[in-house]
Design an enzyme around this catalytic site. Structure first.
Site, PDB file in Angstrom:
ATOM      1  CB  THR A  27      -0.896   0.005   1.375  1.00  0.00           C
ATOM      2  OG1 THR A  27      -1.601  -1.184   1.250  1.00  0.00           O
ATOM      3  CG2 THR A  27      -1.655   1.325   1.513  1.00  0.00           C
ATOM      4  CB  THR A  30       6.503   3.170  -3.342  1.00  0.00           C
ATOM      5  OG1 THR A  30       6.790   4.471  -2.770  1.00  0.00           O
ATOM      6  CG2 THR A  30       7.707   3.085  -4.246  1.00  0.00           C
ATOM      7  CG  ASP A  80       4.056  -2.710   1.299  1.00  0.00           C
ATOM      8  OD1 ASP A  80       3.755  -1.551   0.804  1.00  0.00           O
ATOM      9  OD2 ASP A  80       3.751  -3.104   2.610  1.00  0.00           O
ATOM     10  CG  ASP A  83       6.374   4.797   6.636  1.00  0.00           C
ATOM     11  OD1 ASP A  83       5.808   5.674   5.341  1.00  0.00           O
ATOM     12  OD2 ASP A  83       5.462   3.945   6.981  1.00  0.00           O
ATOM     13  CE  LYS A  93       5.142  -2.224   4.769  1.00  0.00           C
ATOM     14  NZ  LYS A  93       4.878  -0.966   4.134  1.00  0.00           N
ATOM     15  CD  GLU A 102       1.342  -1.804   4.509  1.00  0.00           C
ATOM     16  OE1 GLU A 102       1.070  -1.157   3.589  1.00  0.00           O
ATOM     17  OE2 GLU A 102       2.002  -1.327   5.434  1.00  0.00           O
ATOM     18  CE  LYS A 120       9.854   7.128   2.024  1.00  0.00           C
ATOM     19  NZ  LYS A 120       8.706   6.398   1.565  1.00  0.00           N
TER      20      LYS A 120
HETATM   21  C1  5RP Z   1       1.242   1.977   4.295  1.00  0.00           C
HETATM   22  C2  5RP Z   1       2.961   1.730   4.505  1.00  0.00           C
HETATM   23  C3  5RP Z   1       3.648   2.359   3.090  1.00  0.00           C
HETATM   24  O1  5RP Z   1       4.313   1.478   2.463  1.00  0.00           O
HETATM   25  C4  5RP Z   1       4.579   3.397   3.567  1.00  0.00           C
HETATM   26  O2  5RP Z   1       3.830   4.414   4.289  1.00  0.00           O
HETATM   27  C5  5RP Z   1       5.502   4.242   2.497  1.00  0.00           C
HETATM   28  O3  5RP Z   1       4.444   4.731   1.767  1.00  0.00           O
HETATM   29  P1  5RP Z   1       4.816   5.664   0.387  1.00  0.00           P
HETATM   30  O4  5RP Z   1       5.088   4.566  -0.541  1.00  0.00           O
HETATM   31  O5  5RP Z   1       3.704   6.498   0.063  1.00  0.00           O
HETATM   32  O6  5RP Z   1       6.001   6.386   0.554  1.00  0.00           O
HETATM   33  O7  5RP Z   1       3.552   1.075   5.277  1.00  0.00           O
HETATM   34  O8  5RP Z   1       1.017   1.607   5.430  1.00  0.00           O
END
Ligand code: 5RP
Length: 217
Positions: A27, A30, A80, A83, A93, A102, A120
């Site tokens: 989710t 990305t 996936d 963060d 995450k 997830e 990241k």
């Molecule tokens: C969602 C997550 C996402 O993978 C995480 O927040 C990264 O998000 P983004 O790809 O928008 O930077 O853990 O629950």
């Protein structure tokens, strides 16, 4: 290149790991790029298991079949975002609040490919506020326990997870022993899932960078 272009670069590079079968899908922004790229090879896969209502909607909009995890066996791959990641590919995450599903899909998959832009990657996890999904009636109790662990929890007000629960975002934790802290927080009554992914880290981290995608293993 902007952060979003770097996310897209990492997401498209993850297609190299997709060999067919059923793909676990995470989710976030990305992963949205990954879903869009996956649509281009949808004839080569059987379908996807999704980690959130948002990803399910996007997968379906591309005509990619979304399957129930209970109806399939082990997934060949899970893709996936994150963060934060350290060099051991242990992650924080849950910025999007989808951490529980997830973690389940990651656990049920043979290979976990994490995709992110290079910002990241960190030395020590914890600058990003650590998400913790809690049962609603346990919110205050869990918050007090997290304070005992040295953190400063904040209730993500107005947000309800796909599972009907709440999120506490915890600031101020320098997570030097991710697996131990993951177990400790998971053991607090009322915690559904903590957003540390260390007991089951990623197997591959693809970082979008100005020099092109970098693969860490
Ligand atoms: C969602 C997550 C996402 O993978 C995480 O927040 C990264 O998000 P983004 O790809 O928008 O930077 O853990 O629950």
């Amino acid at each position: 290149m902007s952060q979003d272009i770097l996310k897209k670069q990492a997401a498209e590079a993850a297609l190299d790991y997709v060999t067919g079968g059923i793909v676990g899908v995470g989710t976030g922004s990305t992963v949205n790029h990954f879903i869009d790229a996956l649509a281009g090879i949808k004839g080569r896969i059987e379908g996807a298991v999704s980690s959130s209502e948002a990803s399910t909607e996007r997968l379906k909009s591309h005509g990619i079949p979304v399957l129930d995890l209970n109806a399939v066996g082990e997934l060949s791959i899970y893709v996936d975002g994150a963060d934060e990641s350290n060099a051991q590919l242990q992650l924080i995450k849950g910025g999007g609040g989808a951490l529980t599903r997830e973690k389940i899909v990651a656990a049920a998959s043979k290979i976990f490919v994490c995709i992110a832009d290079e910002s990241k990657l960190v030395k020590v996890l914890g600058k990003f506020p650590l998400p913790v999904e809690v049962i609603p009636m346990a919110r205050s109790y869990v918050a007090r326990e997290l304070v005992q662990l040295g953190g400063t929890p904040a209730w993500r007000e107005g947000f309800v997870t796909d599972n009907g629960n709440l999120i506490l975002d915890v600031q101020g934790l320098a997570i030097t022993e991710p697996a131990a802290l993951e177990q400790k927080i998971n053991n607090i009554a009322g915690v559904v899932t903590v957003g540390i992914f260390a007991l089951r880290p990623a197997d591959v981290l693809i970082l979008g960078s100005q020099e092109g995608p970098k693969n860490l293993k």
